[in-house]
Scaffold this motif. Structure first.
Motif, PDB file in Angstrom:
ATOM      1  N   ASN A   3      -4.549  12.337   7.491  1.00 13.20           N
ATOM      2  CA  ASN A   3      -3.786  11.000   7.084  1.00 13.20           C
ATOM      3  C   ASN A   3      -3.145  10.776   5.914  1.00 13.20           C
ATOM      4  OD1 ASN A   3      -4.125  10.169   9.796  1.00 13.20           O
ATOM      5  ND2 ASN A   3      -5.894   8.810   9.405  1.00 13.20           N
ATOM      6  N   GLN A   4      -3.688  11.073   4.667  1.00 11.19           N
ATOM      7  CA  GLN A   4      -3.307  10.800   3.252  1.00 11.19           C
ATOM      8  C   GLN A   4      -2.955  12.116   2.699  1.00 11.19           C
ATOM      9  OE1 GLN A   4      -2.735   7.824   2.156  1.00 11.19           O
ATOM     10  NE2 GLN A   4      -4.200   6.367   2.271  1.00 11.19           N
ATOM     11  N   ARG A   5      -1.690  11.828   1.910  1.00 12.01           N
ATOM     12  CA  ARG A   5      -1.159  13.067   1.302  1.00 12.01           C
ATOM     13  C   ARG A   5      -0.485  12.583   0.108  1.00 12.01           C
ATOM     14  NH1 ARG A   5      -0.254  13.701   6.138  1.00 12.01           N
ATOM     15  NH2 ARG A   5      -0.788  15.904   6.226  1.00 12.01           N
ATOM     16  N   ASP A   6      -0.285  13.446  -0.827  1.00 15.76           N
ATOM     17  CA  ASP A   6       0.582  13.076  -1.898  1.00 15.76           C
ATOM     18  C   ASP A   6       2.258  13.275  -1.600  1.00 15.76           C
ATOM     19  OD1 ASP A   6       2.037  13.144  -4.529  1.00 15.76           O
ATOM     20  OD2 ASP A   6       0.811  14.700  -5.307  1.00 15.76           O
ATOM     21  N   PRO A   7       2.945  12.023  -1.696  1.00 18.85           N
ATOM     22  CA  PRO A   7       4.241  12.264  -1.303  1.00 18.85           C
ATOM     23  C   PRO A   7       5.025  13.194  -2.136  1.00 18.85           C
ATOM     24  CG  PRO A   7       3.694  10.024  -2.514  1.00 18.85           C
ATOM     25  CD  PRO A   7       2.577  10.923  -2.282  1.00 18.85           C
ATOM     26  N   GLY A   8       4.504  13.449  -3.143  1.00 16.62           N
ATOM     27  CA  GLY A   8       5.377  14.400  -3.904  1.00 16.62           C
ATOM     28  C   GLY A   8       5.068  15.858  -3.667  1.00 16.62           C
ATOM     29  N   ALA A   9       3.923  16.042  -2.849  1.00 16.67           N
ATOM     30  CA  ALA A   9       3.615  17.610  -2.702  1.00 16.67           C
ATOM     31  C   ALA A   9       2.908  17.391  -1.400  1.00 16.67           C
ATOM     32  CB  ALA A   9       2.456  17.929  -3.799  1.00 16.67           C
ATOM     33  N   PRO A  10       4.010  17.336  -0.185  1.00  8.16           N
ATOM     34  CA  PRO A  10       3.388  17.604   1.132  1.00  8.16           C
ATOM     35  C   PRO A  10       3.075  19.042   1.662  1.00  8.16           C
ATOM     36  CG  PRO A  10       5.950  17.408   0.964  1.00  8.16           C
ATOM     37  CD  PRO A  10       5.393  17.182  -0.394  1.00  8.16           C
ATOM     38  N   ASP A  11       2.344  18.985   2.445  1.00  6.80           N
ATOM     39  CA  ASP A  11       1.990  20.246   3.072  1.00  6.80           C
ATOM     40  C   ASP A  11       3.267  20.651   3.968  1.00  6.80           C
ATOM     41  OD1 ASP A  11       1.747  19.118   5.561  1.00  6.80           O
ATOM     42  OD2 ASP A  11      -0.507  18.983   5.252  1.00  6.80           O
ATOM     43  N   GLU A  12       3.296  21.945   4.253  1.00  2.47           N
ATOM     44  CA  GLU A  12       4.438  22.656   5.040  1.00  2.47           C
ATOM     45  C   GLU A  12       4.606  21.974   6.326  1.00  2.47           C
ATOM     46  OE1 GLU A  12       8.107  23.910   5.275  1.00  2.47           O
ATOM     47  OE2 GLU A  12       6.733  24.025   3.418  1.00  2.47           O
ATOM     48  N   PRO A  13       3.531  21.614   6.905  1.00  2.17           N
ATOM     49  CA  PRO A  13       3.790  20.842   8.446  1.00  2.17           C
ATOM     50  C   PRO A  13       4.458  19.588   8.113  1.00  2.17           C
ATOM     51  CG  PRO A  13       1.546  21.983   8.245  1.00  2.17           C
ATOM     52  CD  PRO A  13       2.293  22.199   7.109  1.00  2.17           C
ATOM     53  N   ARG A  49      10.272  12.334  -5.233  1.00  2.00           N
ATOM     54  CA  ARG A  49       9.381  11.375  -4.554  1.00  2.00           C
ATOM     55  C   ARG A  49      10.373  10.197  -3.881  1.00  2.00           C
ATOM     56  NH1 ARG A  49       3.733  12.082  -5.989  1.00  2.00           N
ATOM     57  NH2 ARG A  49       3.180   9.976  -5.734  1.00  2.00           N
ATOM     58  N   LEU A  50      11.143  10.488  -3.415  1.00  2.00           N
ATOM     59  CA  LEU A  50      12.083   9.494  -2.915  1.00  2.00           C
ATOM     60  C   LEU A  50      12.613   9.762  -1.429  1.00  2.00           C
ATOM     61  CD1 LEU A  50      14.048   7.572  -4.449  1.00  2.00           C
ATOM     62  CD2 LEU A  50      15.714   9.379  -4.569  1.00  2.00           C
ATOM     63  N   ALA A  51      12.562   8.621  -0.745  1.00  5.51           N
ATOM     64  CA  ALA A  51      13.135   8.506   0.562  1.00  5.51           C
ATOM     65  C   ALA A  51      14.220   7.760   0.488  1.00  5.51           C
ATOM     66  CB  ALA A  51      12.256   7.908   1.528  1.00  5.51           C
ATOM     67  N   ARG A  91       8.525   1.256  -3.080  1.00  8.03           N
ATOM     68  CA  ARG A  91       9.270   0.458  -3.392  1.00  8.03           C
ATOM     69  C   ARG A  91      10.618   0.800  -3.384  1.00  8.03           C
ATOM     70  NH1 ARG A  91       7.985  -4.408  -5.286  1.00  8.03           N
ATOM     71  NH2 ARG A  91       5.890  -3.764  -5.626  1.00  8.03           N
ATOM     72  N   ALA A  92      11.582  -0.209  -2.671  1.00 10.94           N
ATOM     73  CA  ALA A  92      12.822   0.117  -2.374  1.00 10.94           C
ATOM     74  C   ALA A  92      13.791  -0.474  -3.247  1.00 10.94           C
ATOM     75  CB  ALA A  92      13.278  -0.399  -0.869  1.00 10.94           C
ATOM     76  N   THR A  93      14.857  -0.036  -3.733  1.00  8.73           N
ATOM     77  CA  THR A  93      15.927  -0.597  -4.450  1.00  8.73           C
ATOM     78  C   THR A  93      17.138  -0.186  -3.653  1.00  8.73           C
ATOM     79  OG1 THR A  93      16.113   1.269  -6.013  1.00  8.73           O
ATOM     80  CG2 THR A  93      14.732  -0.752  -6.754  1.00  8.73           C
ATOM     81  N   VAL A  94      18.407  -0.933  -4.084  1.00  3.46           N
ATOM     82  CA  VAL A  94      19.707  -0.699  -3.415  1.00  3.46           C
ATOM     83  C   VAL A  94      20.635  -0.152  -4.575  1.00  3.46           C
ATOM     84  CG1 VAL A  94      21.649  -1.667  -2.300  1.00  3.46           C
ATOM     85  CG2 VAL A  94      19.441  -2.466  -1.800  1.00  3.46           C
ATOM     86  N   SER A  95      21.242   0.846  -4.195  1.00  8.35           N
ATOM     87  CA  SER A  95      22.314   1.346  -5.255  1.00  8.35           C
ATOM     88  C   SER A  95      23.651   1.394  -4.266  1.00  8.35           C
ATOM     89  CB  SER A  95      21.886   2.787  -5.751  1.00  8.35           C
ATOM     90  OG  SER A  95      22.838   3.441  -6.340  1.00  8.35           O
ATOM     91  N   GLU A  96      24.766   0.858  -5.130  1.00  7.00           N
ATOM     92  CA  GLU A  96      26.076   1.210  -4.542  1.00  7.00           C
ATOM     93  C   GLU A  96      26.874   2.166  -5.361  1.00  7.00           C
ATOM     94  OE1 GLU A  96      28.261  -2.480  -3.670  1.00  7.00           O
ATOM     95  OE2 GLU A  96      26.224  -3.360  -3.413  1.00  7.00           O
ATOM     96  N   ILE A 127      13.821   4.588  -1.775  1.00  8.30           N
ATOM     97  CA  ILE A 127      12.600   4.124  -1.873  1.00  8.30           C
ATOM     98  C   ILE A 127      11.710   5.119  -2.751  1.00  8.30           C
ATOM     99  CG2 ILE A 127      10.423   3.690  -0.486  1.00  8.30           C
ATOM    100  CD1 ILE A 127      12.667   3.684   1.967  1.00  8.30           C
ATOM    101  N   ALA A 128      11.110   4.646  -3.805  1.00 14.55           N
ATOM    102  CA  ALA A 128      10.250   5.399  -4.766  1.00 14.55           C
ATOM    103  C   ALA A 128       9.023   5.413  -4.069  1.00 14.55           C
ATOM    104  CB  ALA A 128      10.290   4.644  -6.248  1.00 14.55           C
ATOM    105  N   LEU A 129       8.659   6.707  -3.736  1.00 18.01           N
ATOM    106  CA  LEU A 129       7.361   6.862  -2.954  1.00 18.01           C
ATOM    107  C   LEU A 129       6.168   6.684  -3.716  1.00 18.01           C
ATOM    108  CD1 LEU A 129       8.743   9.588  -0.563  1.00 18.01           C
ATOM    109  CD2 LEU A 129       8.697   7.330  -0.102  1.00 18.01           C
TER     110      LEU A 129
END
Length: 136
Positions: A3-13, A49-51, A91-96, A127-129
């Motif tokens: 379930n939980q993981r580090d958003p900056g170091a995900p496993d390959e799957p 660490r961004l979506a 946390r999401a922000t908007v950029s143009e 989104i800063a994850l």
């Protein structure tokens, strides 16, 4: 996947799942605090660490993020495929900024196999994850 993981170091799957072509959802808070959930395309950049979600700057999702103020809005993006699921929160922000929008469009085209139609009012929700979860 666990379930939980580090958003900056995900496993390959987990990373592979986020590279596959899947429709996702974005949940943003409306000004009254209720959740607004819409289908979107999402790209995941664990190195930063961004979506990213591309959107028209007049869309409700962009307006919801902007209404949260300069610190942004707490949001989640999610995708599901049968029993597999993955959620990214942050946390999401908007950029143009044209370069940031172009990078988001490039990544969208790479993941979804098509370049979105031109849109002079396009923005990117970044989104800063802070959290990644999933199972599959």
């Amino acid at each position: 996947m666990t379930n939980q993981r580090d958003p900056g170091a995900p496993d390959e799957p987990y990373l592979t799942f986020w590279r596959e072509r899947h429709l996702c959802t974005l949940t943003t808070p409306r000004p009254d605090g209720s959740p607004h959930v819409v289908p979107v395309g999402v790209t995941y950049d664990p190195e930063r660490r961004l979506a990213r979600v591309i959107a028209d700057r007049a869309s409700r999702k962009v307006r919801n993020v902007l209404a949260a103020g300069p610190d942004g809005a707490r949001v989640a993006v999610c995708q599901v495929d049968g029993r597999r699921w993955a959620t990214l929160e942050g946390r999401a922000t908007v950029s143009e900024d044209p370069e940031r929008v172009a990078e988001a469009v490039r990544r969208y085209a790479e993941r979804y196999g098509r370049t979105p139609r031109p849109n002079p009012t396009r923005a990117v929700i970044e989104i800063a994850l802070t959290r990644a979860m999933g199972q599959g």
